[in-house]
Design an enzyme around this catalytic site. Sequence first.
Site, PDB file in Angstrom:
ATOM      1  N   TYR A 116       0.675  -1.358  -0.353  1.00 15.07           N
ATOM      2  CA  TYR A 116       0.312   0.106  -0.542  1.00 15.07           C
ATOM      3  C   TYR A 116       1.189   1.565  -0.004  1.00 15.07           C
ATOM      4  O   TYR A 116       2.012   1.353   0.153  1.00 15.07           O
ATOM      5  CB  TYR A 116      -0.503   0.389   1.207  1.00 15.07           C
ATOM      6  CG  TYR A 116      -2.140  -1.264   1.128  1.00 15.07           C
ATOM      7  CD1 TYR A 116      -2.462  -1.725   0.392  1.00 15.07           C
ATOM      8  CD2 TYR A 116      -2.705  -1.231   2.450  1.00 15.07           C
ATOM      9  CE1 TYR A 116      -2.974  -2.705   0.228  1.00 15.07           C
ATOM     10  CE2 TYR A 116      -3.613  -2.488   2.625  1.00 15.07           C
ATOM     11  CZ  TYR A 116      -4.523  -3.336   0.856  1.00 15.07           C
ATOM     12  OH  TYR A 116      -4.829  -4.170   1.398  1.00 15.07           O
TER      13      TYR A 116
ATOM     14  N   SER B  81     -13.076  -5.133   0.649  1.00 13.88           N
ATOM     15  CA  SER B  81     -13.766  -4.869  -0.355  1.00 13.88           C
ATOM     16  C   SER B  81     -15.462  -4.740  -0.346  1.00 13.88           C
ATOM     17  O   SER B  81     -16.203  -5.260  -0.459  1.00 13.88           O
ATOM     18  CB  SER B  81     -13.674  -5.144  -1.359  1.00 13.88           C
ATOM     19  OG  SER B  81     -13.632  -4.765  -2.568  1.00 13.88           O
TER      20      SER B  81
ATOM     21  N   LEU C  64     -17.936  -2.622   0.364  1.00 13.25           N
ATOM     22  CA  LEU C  64     -18.588  -2.117  -0.216  1.00 13.25           C
ATOM     23  C   LEU C  64     -17.909  -2.135  -2.074  1.00 13.25           C
ATOM     24  O   LEU C  64     -18.192  -1.432  -3.259  1.00 13.25           O
ATOM     25  CB  LEU C  64     -18.283  -0.192  -0.565  1.00 13.25           C
ATOM     26  CG  LEU C  64     -18.585   0.201   1.188  1.00 13.25           C
ATOM     27  CD1 LEU C  64     -17.977   1.385   1.194  1.00 13.25           C
ATOM     28  CD2 LEU C  64     -19.850  -0.623   1.055  1.00 13.25           C
TER      29      LEU C  64
ATOM     30  N   GLY D 278     -16.696   0.407  -3.822  1.00  9.53           N
ATOM     31  CA  GLY D 278     -17.596   1.618  -3.717  1.00  9.53           C
ATOM     32  C   GLY D 278     -18.478   1.562  -4.903  1.00  9.53           C
ATOM     33  O   GLY D 278     -19.919   2.262  -5.007  1.00  9.53           O
TER      34      GLY D 278
ATOM     35  N   LEU E  32     -20.731  -0.058  -4.098  1.00  8.69           N
ATOM     36  CA  LEU E  32     -22.141  -0.011  -3.425  1.00  8.69           C
ATOM     37  C   LEU E  32     -22.228   0.212  -2.773  1.00  8.69           C
ATOM     38  O   LEU E  32     -22.884   1.043  -1.816  1.00  8.69           O
ATOM     39  CB  LEU E  32     -22.086  -1.772  -2.492  1.00  8.69           C
ATOM     40  CG  LEU E  32     -22.021  -3.299  -3.730  1.00  8.69           C
ATOM     41  CD1 LEU E  32     -21.752  -4.124  -2.294  1.00  8.69           C
ATOM     42  CD2 LEU E  32     -23.697  -3.438  -4.138  1.00  8.69           C
ATOM     43  N   THR E  33     -22.065   1.582  -2.894  1.00 10.99           N
ATOM     44  CA  THR E  33     -22.332   3.222  -2.688  1.00 10.99           C
ATOM     45  C   THR E  33     -23.504   3.459  -3.118  1.00 10.99           C
ATOM     46  O   THR E  33     -24.589   4.689  -3.046  1.00 10.99           O
ATOM     47  CB  THR E  33     -21.107   3.869  -2.444  1.00 10.99           C
ATOM     48  OG1 THR E  33     -20.709   4.156  -3.144  1.00 10.99           O
ATOM     49  CG2 THR E  33     -19.892   3.098  -1.935  1.00 10.99           C
ATOM     50  N   GLY E  34     -23.173   2.742  -4.456  1.00 13.94           N
ATOM     51  CA  GLY E  34     -24.901   3.616  -5.309  1.00 13.94           C
ATOM     52  C   GLY E  34     -23.805   5.718  -6.227  1.00 13.94           C
ATOM     53  O   GLY E  34     -24.520   5.484  -7.038  1.00 13.94           O
ATOM     54  N   LYS E  35     -22.554   5.505  -6.208  1.00 15.21           N
ATOM     55  CA  LYS E  35     -22.197   6.742  -6.792  1.00 15.21           C
ATOM     56  C   LYS E  35     -21.672   6.183  -8.033  1.00 15.21           C
ATOM     57  O   LYS E  35     -21.490   7.754  -8.757  1.00 15.21           O
ATOM     58  CB  LYS E  35     -20.395   7.249  -5.812  1.00 15.21           C
ATOM     59  CG  LYS E  35     -19.574   6.334  -5.754  1.00 15.21           C
ATOM     60  CD  LYS E  35     -17.900   6.476  -4.887  1.00 15.21           C
ATOM     61  CE  LYS E  35     -17.410   5.707  -5.021  1.00 15.21           C
ATOM     62  NZ  LYS E  35     -16.249   6.424  -4.133  1.00 15.21           N
TER      63      LYS E  35
END
Length: 350
Positions: free
Chosen positions: A53, A238, A240, A243, A245-248
């Site tokens: 990372y 993971s 989400l 990302g 599964l945030t709807g964005k």
Amino acid sequence: MEKRRLGRTDIFVSRICLGTMTFGEQNTEQEGHEQLDLALERGVNFIDTAELYPIPPKAETQGRTEQTIGTWMKSRAARDKIVLATKVVGRTANEWFRGGRPSRLVRADITDAIDKSLARLQTDYVDVYQMHFPDRLVPWGANPVRVGEWPAKRAEDETSIAETLAVFDDLVKAGKIRHVGLSNESSWGVMKFVAEADKGVGPRVATLQNAYNLVNRTFEVNLAEVCDREEVSLLAYSPLAQGYLTGKYDDGALPTGSRKQLFDRLQRYETPGAAEAHKAYNTLARDFGLEPALFANAFVTHRSFVTSNIIGATSIDQLKLALDSADVAWTPEMQNAVDALHQRFGNPCP
């Protein structure tokens, strides 16, 4: 926050773990410290990182995440307040980890990795040292929903699990690590590590860090049985779906500053049928009166076989929402509705 036992160890960790792979790329050191402060304040005692990372992996940024955690622990005198997990890379052609050569799960590379991680983290030991991905040539995540040709291709210089485990045994004896974990592993891989340890080759693995979310439930059923019977704790990453599964990203949206807009490397969650599945789950969340990110995290946090849900955020508001998932009352109605969609969509993003 509720604590759960890691494998057969005497360590108990919060049901939510703070993932840190944005520290040093999308988040500054100060922002990383602020996230760590808030997580600790909210009852999180489990921090996960890796030598690889921040994400995306690059030679010029590699190691910054561990450095951020190290400066935070030193400035807050927080080492004894947390359970710290990091990872060594598996087989990779990227040469910047080992100073100009590819890396494998062999003695020279593992010892080089742990010594560098300890220096960046400013600590003498890590509680859980994980193999980020196998030395074997397996699909990323190690749990595809189908295979191509079989038998699978094997590297001519494949490192045996017994050889790798023996190195970790020496690290435990040296006091550099307390326990061993796996990541992105298969049922066969977990059982092989357990079998070698039971023969006396090295320490028994305590944890498995694999992806687990609404659009990737490949941990069920085989790995779930393995981990239950062998007392290996699932650390779910993971939640989400990077990302989605945030709807964005619904309906093709591309928010400025999002990981997809910045790096365009979310292909794991851009498979055929995935967009329809994402939107269905995000819509379902709103039908229950919850933000999609809160709903998706709550699904993972409340699964009986998940020891800790590894959340991630780039803002304090996102982090607060993720932490709130521990307080959501996950109902049978929610689970039944999720299972109905899973029956329809399966695992589009393994």
